[in-house]
Design a protein around this motif. Structure first.
Motif, PDB file in Angstrom:
ATOM      1  N   TRP A   1       0.803  -1.219  -0.013  1.00  0.00           N
ATOM      2  CA  TRP A   1      -0.080  -0.068   0.098  1.00  0.00           C
ATOM      3  C   TRP A   1       0.927   1.074   0.149  1.00  0.00           C
ATOM      4  CZ3 TRP A   1      -5.538   0.291   2.288  1.00  0.00           C
ATOM      5  CH2 TRP A   1      -6.132  -1.120   2.146  1.00  0.00           C
TER       6      TRP A   1
ATOM      7  N   GLU B   1     -13.323   0.125  15.811  1.00  0.00           N
ATOM      8  CA  GLU B   1     -11.873  -0.314  15.950  1.00  0.00           C
ATOM      9  C   GLU B   1     -11.840  -0.904  17.413  1.00  0.00           C
ATOM     10  OE1 GLU B   1      -9.366   2.175  12.824  1.00  0.00           O
ATOM     11  OE2 GLU B   1      -9.762   3.143  14.839  1.00  0.00           O
TER      12      GLU B   1
ATOM     13  N   TYR C   1      -8.085  -3.359  14.548  1.00  0.00           N
ATOM     14  CA  TYR C   1      -7.585  -2.181  13.456  1.00  0.00           C
ATOM     15  C   TYR C   1      -7.351  -3.064  12.147  1.00  0.00           C
ATOM     16  CZ  TYR C   1      -6.761   1.307  16.813  1.00  0.00           C
ATOM     17  OH  TYR C   1      -6.977   2.132  17.832  1.00  0.00           O
ATOM     18  N   THR C   2      -7.510  -2.431  10.943  1.00  0.00           N
ATOM     19  CA  THR C   2      -7.336  -3.070   9.708  1.00  0.00           C
ATOM     20  C   THR C   2      -6.499  -1.854   8.874  1.00  0.00           C
ATOM     21  OG1 THR C   2      -9.399  -2.297   8.539  1.00  0.00           O
ATOM     22  CG2 THR C   2      -9.094  -4.560   9.431  1.00  0.00           C
ATOM     23  N   LEU C   3      -5.834  -2.413   7.662  1.00  0.00           N
ATOM     24  CA  LEU C   3      -5.347  -1.155   6.884  1.00  0.00           C
ATOM     25  C   LEU C   3      -6.307  -0.126   6.318  1.00  0.00           C
ATOM     26  CD1 LEU C   3      -2.740  -3.094   4.763  1.00  0.00           C
ATOM     27  CD2 LEU C   3      -2.033  -1.465   6.673  1.00  0.00           C
ATOM     28  N   LEU C   4      -7.215  -0.603   5.741  1.00  0.00           N
ATOM     29  CA  LEU C   4      -8.441   0.362   5.512  1.00  0.00           C
ATOM     30  C   LEU C   4      -8.856   1.296   6.301  1.00  0.00           C
ATOM     31  CD1 LEU C   4     -10.238   1.329   3.046  1.00  0.00           C
ATOM     32  CD2 LEU C   4     -11.851  -0.529   3.720  1.00  0.00           C
ATOM     33  N   ARG C   5      -9.193   0.647   7.693  1.00  0.00           N
ATOM     34  CA  ARG C   5      -9.818   1.509   8.869  1.00  0.00           C
ATOM     35  C   ARG C   5      -8.585   2.548   9.059  1.00  0.00           C
ATOM     36  NH1 ARG C   5     -11.883  -3.658  12.097  1.00  0.00           N
ATOM     37  NH2 ARG C   5     -13.332  -4.328  10.453  1.00  0.00           N
TER      38      ARG C   5
ATOM     39  N   TYR D   1      -6.027   3.835   7.259  1.00  0.00           N
ATOM     40  CA  TYR D   1      -5.969   4.700   6.152  1.00  0.00           C
ATOM     41  C   TYR D   1      -7.117   5.899   6.123  1.00  0.00           C
ATOM     42  CZ  TYR D   1      -1.759   2.745   3.908  1.00  0.00           C
ATOM     43  OH  TYR D   1      -0.672   2.267   3.768  1.00  0.00           O
ATOM     44  N   THR D   2      -8.200   5.349   6.483  1.00  0.00           N
ATOM     45  CA  THR D   2      -9.296   6.191   6.607  1.00  0.00           C
ATOM     46  C   THR D   2      -9.060   7.129   7.810  1.00  0.00           C
ATOM     47  OG1 THR D   2     -10.818   4.569   5.640  1.00  0.00           O
ATOM     48  CG2 THR D   2     -12.085   6.353   6.701  1.00  0.00           C
TER      49      THR D   2
END
Length: 511
Positions: free
Chosen positions: A100, A362, A367-371, A373-374
């Motif tokens: 990413w 969260e 947590y995730t990458l999309l969350r 980054y958002t």
């Protein structure tokens, strides 16, 4: 030794051909482009990118400074601050392993290179409007396509080749005569002495696979064309005014003050009521318990993206009203600024509500990458809204450059934060209390996450620890592959060292 002949003057346009631009020092530029093409092919044609990328970017900028000379640098100095973020995002390609971040850093470097090429000779970046950044990027990317044929036209002296045709013909005939003789004598001498034959075989052992030669040639040609386009565009002669040479002209106001004020007050009233509900529940009330009629996940997730869209649309609305509303008196100007500033403040509360909802989600589900980054995107959007409120009262023409710097800052924040390491550490902390871990999400992470996985595996339960150990073994297999110097990456180096510290595997790990 006679000096090199001077660069030829631009040739006349051939009837029926599209006009080609004029480039300073075409022979030097052509030679530098070919050298950069070979350099980029050697460093970037690899299984993974690392140290080679910042080296190629540094070589391109160095070639631009060399070709432009002292005069070119003096003209470029007002926009030289672009070199700082360009250098940082390029270096981070050799620091982070996340795919990413790799895509984000390479795209950011491309945008900065296009801006640097456009503004190298004249103009100011801060004079662009918000749409001007998009226009400069795409117009520069399109215009650099015409510079490779220009350099080929002006950099290759065909008349000089005709003048030395006799010498070139003699050299070619000599080569054709020499090669067969050397081949015959080499075969005979090799048959006479085995040591000489084996030594000669090692010296001449290289792969002439046609597919490799063709792919390498295409790679060199493509990289050289990109370098030629960037260098030619940066060193072009400006015949007309271009974007960034002057401040953006103000638009002719078309919307009446009364109509705009009615819209502002109505939107502010709606936003105030909504913001009051959000503050009452999310920031003052018990937000840790679900609203009646909704599960916790449904409430935290419901309306999140709608709130983000509302915030973005409000920013666009404020910009449009500022550009198109008539404000003929000082009182009208003050009332307008106060109303739109209040709209921005209420929008920031709405954006904070969206961020709070995401944080609650969260806290419950990890947590995730999309969350993550958002989260950073919403922080950047909030900063842009706050800057819009400032520029309503002070230097409105500088909003665009502030928004651009905010976007650059968000990219750098993500790089410095190291999202995958952050996600793993937070999720492992939660798993130590909840005894639940989303291992499937961890399988999509890169070497950036390995040190955090190694540090946190001991705090997990038996089932989760076993899954993480299997995941670390997969990373160990991937990281055991040898890397060349152009592929060197700091995160992969730290991941190998973290795996070595555990002593859990007997297989050697390439440090």
């Amino acid at each position: 030794m006679s000096p090199l002949p001077s660069s030829p003057e631009p040739s006349a346009t051939v009837p029926g051909w599209p006009p080609l631009p004029w480039v300073r020092a075409p022979r030097k530029t052509l030679a530098a482009s070919l050298a950069l093409g070979v350099f980029a092919e050697v460093l970037l044609d690899r299984a993974s990118w690392g140290l080679g990328f910042p080296l190629v970017v540094a070589a391109l900028v160095g070639a631009l400074a060399w070709l432009g000379g002292r005069e070119g640098w003096q003209r470029a100095r007002p926009n030289a601050w672009l070199l700082a973020p360009l250098g940082l995002v390029s270096v981070f390609v050799a620091v982070r392993d996340s795919s990413w971040l790799l895509v984000l850093n390479v795209l950011t470097a491309a945008v900065l290179l296009m801006l640097l090429a456009h503004f190298w000779a004249a103009g100011r970046v801060e004079r662009l409007g918000l749409t001007g950044y998009v226009s400069v990027f795409f117009s520069s990317a399109a215009r650099i396509l015409i510079y490779p044929p220009t350099l080929a036209r002006d950099g290759v002296d065909l008349r000089g080749l005709k003048t030395h045709s006799r010498l070139l013909g003699a050299l070619s005939r000599g080569l054709l005569l020499t090669l067969p003789v050397l081949l015959v004598f080499g075969l005979l001498l090799g048959s006479a002495d085995g040591v000489f034959s084996s030594t000669l075989g090692r010296l001449l052992s290289f792969d002439l696979d046609l597919g490799t030669v063709v792919s390498r040639g295409i790679g060199v040609a493509f990289s050289a064309c990109v370098a030629a386009g960037v260098l030619g565009h940066a060193l072009r002669r400006r015949a007309t005014k271009e974007l960034g040479d002057a401040e953006v002209a103000s638009a002719t106001p078309r919307l009446g003050f009364i109509e705009a004020l009615m819209l502002i007050f109505a939107v502010n009233a709606l936003f105030f009521v909504f913001a009051a509900f959000q503050v009452a529940y999310l920031f003052i009330g018990d937000a840790s318990s679900p609203v009646p009629g909704y599960s916790f996940a449904e409430y935290a997730r419901q309306g999140f993206f709608e709130l983000v869209v509302v915030s973005a649309l409000t920013l666009a609305l404020v910009m449009a009203l500022t550009r198109w509303t008539r404000r003929e008196t000082r009182v009208a100007q003050t009332v307008f600024r106060a109303g739109t500033s209040l709209m921005v403040v209420l929008t920031l509360i709405i954006l904070a509500s969206a961020m709070r909802r995401l944080a609650l989600y969260e806290d419950a589900f990890g947590y995730t990458l999309l969350r993550l980054y958002t989260h950073v995107f919403m922080g950047a959007l909030g900063a842009a809204l706050a800057w819009r409120a400032v520029t309503l009262w002070w230097k409105p023409e500088r909003f665009a450059v502030g928004a651009f710097i905010t976007a650059l800052a968000s990219v750098l924040v993500l790089n410095f934060l190291n999202p995958e390491d952050f996600i793993v550490r937070r999720n492992l902390e939660q798993a130590a209390h909840t005894h639940s871990l989303d291992v499937r999400m961890l399988t999509y992470l890169s070497a950036d996450s390995v040190p955090a996985l190694v540090d946190g595996v001991s705090s997990l339960g038996e089932v989760s620890a076993g899954s993480v150990t299997d995941l670390l073994e997969e990373h160990q297999d991937r990281l055991s592959q040898r890397e060349t110097v152009p592929e060197w990456n700091l995160s992969r180096l730290l991941a190998r060292r973290a795996l070595l510290r555990t002593g859990a595997w007997s297989a050697p790990v390439n440090p």
